[in-house]
Design an enzyme around this catalytic site. Structure first.
Site, PDB file in Angstrom:
ATOM      1  N   HIS A  23       0.869  -1.181   0.000  1.00  0.00           N
ATOM      2  CA  HIS A  23       0.000   0.000   0.000  1.00  0.00           C
ATOM      3  C   HIS A  23       0.905   1.229   0.000  1.00  0.00           C
ATOM      4  O   HIS A  23       1.972   1.213   0.629  1.00  0.00           O
ATOM      5  CB  HIS A  23      -0.842   0.080   1.290  1.00  0.00           C
ATOM      6  CG  HIS A  23      -2.071  -0.776   1.318  1.00  0.00           C
ATOM      7  ND1 HIS A  23      -2.471  -1.429   2.469  1.00  0.00           N
ATOM      8  CD2 HIS A  23      -3.003  -1.060   0.372  1.00  0.00           C
ATOM      9  CE1 HIS A  23      -3.597  -2.077   2.218  1.00  0.00           C
ATOM     10  NE2 HIS A  23      -3.935  -1.885   0.959  1.00  0.00           N
ATOM     11  N   CYS A  66      -1.990   2.594   9.149  1.00  0.00           N
ATOM     12  CA  CYS A  66      -2.976   1.600   8.716  1.00  0.00           C
ATOM     13  C   CYS A  66      -4.165   1.567   9.659  1.00  0.00           C
ATOM     14  O   CYS A  66      -5.293   1.285   9.250  1.00  0.00           O
ATOM     15  CB  CYS A  66      -2.365   0.206   8.688  1.00  0.00           C
ATOM     16  SG  CYS A  66      -1.013   0.007   7.542  1.00  0.00           S
TER      17      CYS A  66
HETATM   18  N1  ARG Z   1      -3.410  -7.343   6.611  1.00  0.00           N
HETATM   19  C1  ARG Z   1      -3.847  -6.136   5.992  1.00  0.00           C
HETATM   20  C2  ARG Z   1      -3.822  -6.293   4.487  1.00  0.00           C
HETATM   21  O1  ARG Z   1      -2.904  -6.907   3.995  1.00  0.00           O
HETATM   22  C3  ARG Z   1      -2.990  -4.978   6.421  1.00  0.00           C
HETATM   23  C4  ARG Z   1      -3.496  -3.673   5.922  1.00  0.00           C
HETATM   24  C5  ARG Z   1      -2.599  -2.535   6.297  1.00  0.00           C
HETATM   25  N2  ARG Z   1      -3.184  -1.298   6.011  1.00  0.00           N
HETATM   26  C6  ARG Z   1      -2.609  -0.274   5.401  1.00  0.00           C
HETATM   27  N3  ARG Z   1      -3.236   0.863   5.339  1.00  0.00           N
HETATM   28  N4  ARG Z   1      -1.425  -0.376   4.833  1.00  0.00           N
HETATM   29  O2  ARG Z   1      -4.687  -5.838   3.785  1.00  0.00           O
END
Ligand code: ARG
Length: 280
Positions: A179, A273
């Site tokens: 992300h 996150c």
């Molecule tokens: N386990 C989640 C995923 O892989 C973690 C999300 C993390 N969020 C973020 N905004 N980077 O989707």
């Protein structure tokens, strides 16, 4: 000894602005599947510890004078604690999320319902996959938009149309930084911190050109998700392990606020996150 380096800004020069966030308690947090390279379903997760660490994050926001609301966590959605992914909110418009993986799909409706219930009149269900403020970062007048792993590049134009802001498209190339918010932090309307190796060469050029004064993170800080940070323009809440980045931010007049979210790192996330910002 005389220094030839530019003098760091006095810390008083950076002005915080009060923020509004949406958070979600990790009541059902677990690592039952692996949708990013950080997740290891074979390793144990200590949910009580995750909760305690999350409580500390929420307490910090309170101490910094920020307002936050809580989204009810739902059983069966262990990643819901990463609230940033559920929507993108600017100026009263809510662009809902559409998750790449079926494991997280149910989170999107929960976010849309929450925002409708909170009185947001324009809540849009998107056509293309976008993982909310994980990949769509509001930076002053523009939205920095990531793609490569989660958010569909076609969602960038959709975000521009729905949110009424120009979008700057950026391509991510390292699966650890799946992300945009895992590798770029918006510090204020004019400054970011970022890790160049996580971007395609063309996107690196775009960022270098747009932010010549950016804080450039080192590999060691990026590798502990140090850039998954939340700034109010002065205080930067960031993973405690990112000590090099904290020092670099302090040199630039920001006040680093380290927080230990090691248990939530097992799901591949950090402070940002866990934090959906409701941008005015
Ligand atoms: N386990 C989640 C995923 O892989 C973690 C999300 C993390 N969020 C973020 N905004 N980077 O989707």
């Amino acid at each position: 000894m005389t220094s030839v380096l530019p003098r760091p800004l006095a810390t008083g020069d950076r002005r915080p602005t009060p923020r509004r966030y949406l958070l979600c308690r990790p009541d059902h947090f677990a690592v039952h599947y692996a949708i990013n390279p950080w997740m290891r379903p074979d390793l144990p997760v200590d949910r009580a510890r995750a909760l305690a660490q999350w409580e500390r994050l929420a307490a910090l926001y309170r101490e910094l004078g920020h307002r936050f609301d809580l989204l009810d966590p739902l059983p069966g959605l262990p990643d819901m604690v990463y609230a940033a992914n559920g929507a993108t909110v600017v100026g009263g418009t809510v662009l809902g999320a559409r998750f790449r993986h079926p494991e997280r799909a149910g989170e999107a409706a929960a976010h849309r319902a929450w925002f409708r219930g909170a009185g947001f009149a324009r809540v849009v269900e998107p056509e293309f996959v976008n993982e909310g403020e994980g990949d769509l970062l509001v930076a002053g007048d523009v939205v920095l938009a990531g793609s490569g792993f989660r958010t569909d590049p076609r969602a960038h134009a959709e975000a521009a149309r729905v949110l009424g802001r120009p979008v700057v498209s950026l391509e991510l190339v390292d699966p650890r930084f799946y992300h945009l918010d895992t590798t770029l932090a918006v510090l204020d309307d004019a400054t970011v911190a970022w890790y160049p190796d996580a971007f395609s060469p063309a996107s690196r050029e775009v960022l270098r050109h747009r932010y010549p004064d950016a804080v450039v993170a080192r590999a060691a800080d990026a590798a502990v998700l140090g850039l998954n940070a939340v700034s109010d323009g002065r205080h930067v809440v960031l993973p405690a392990a990112a000590t090099g980045l904290a020092a670099a931010l302090a040199e630039r007049g920001f006040v680093p606020v380290p927080v230990d979210l090691s248990e939530l790192l097992l799901g591949g996330g950090g402070p940002k996150c866990c934090t959906l910002e409701v941008h005015p």
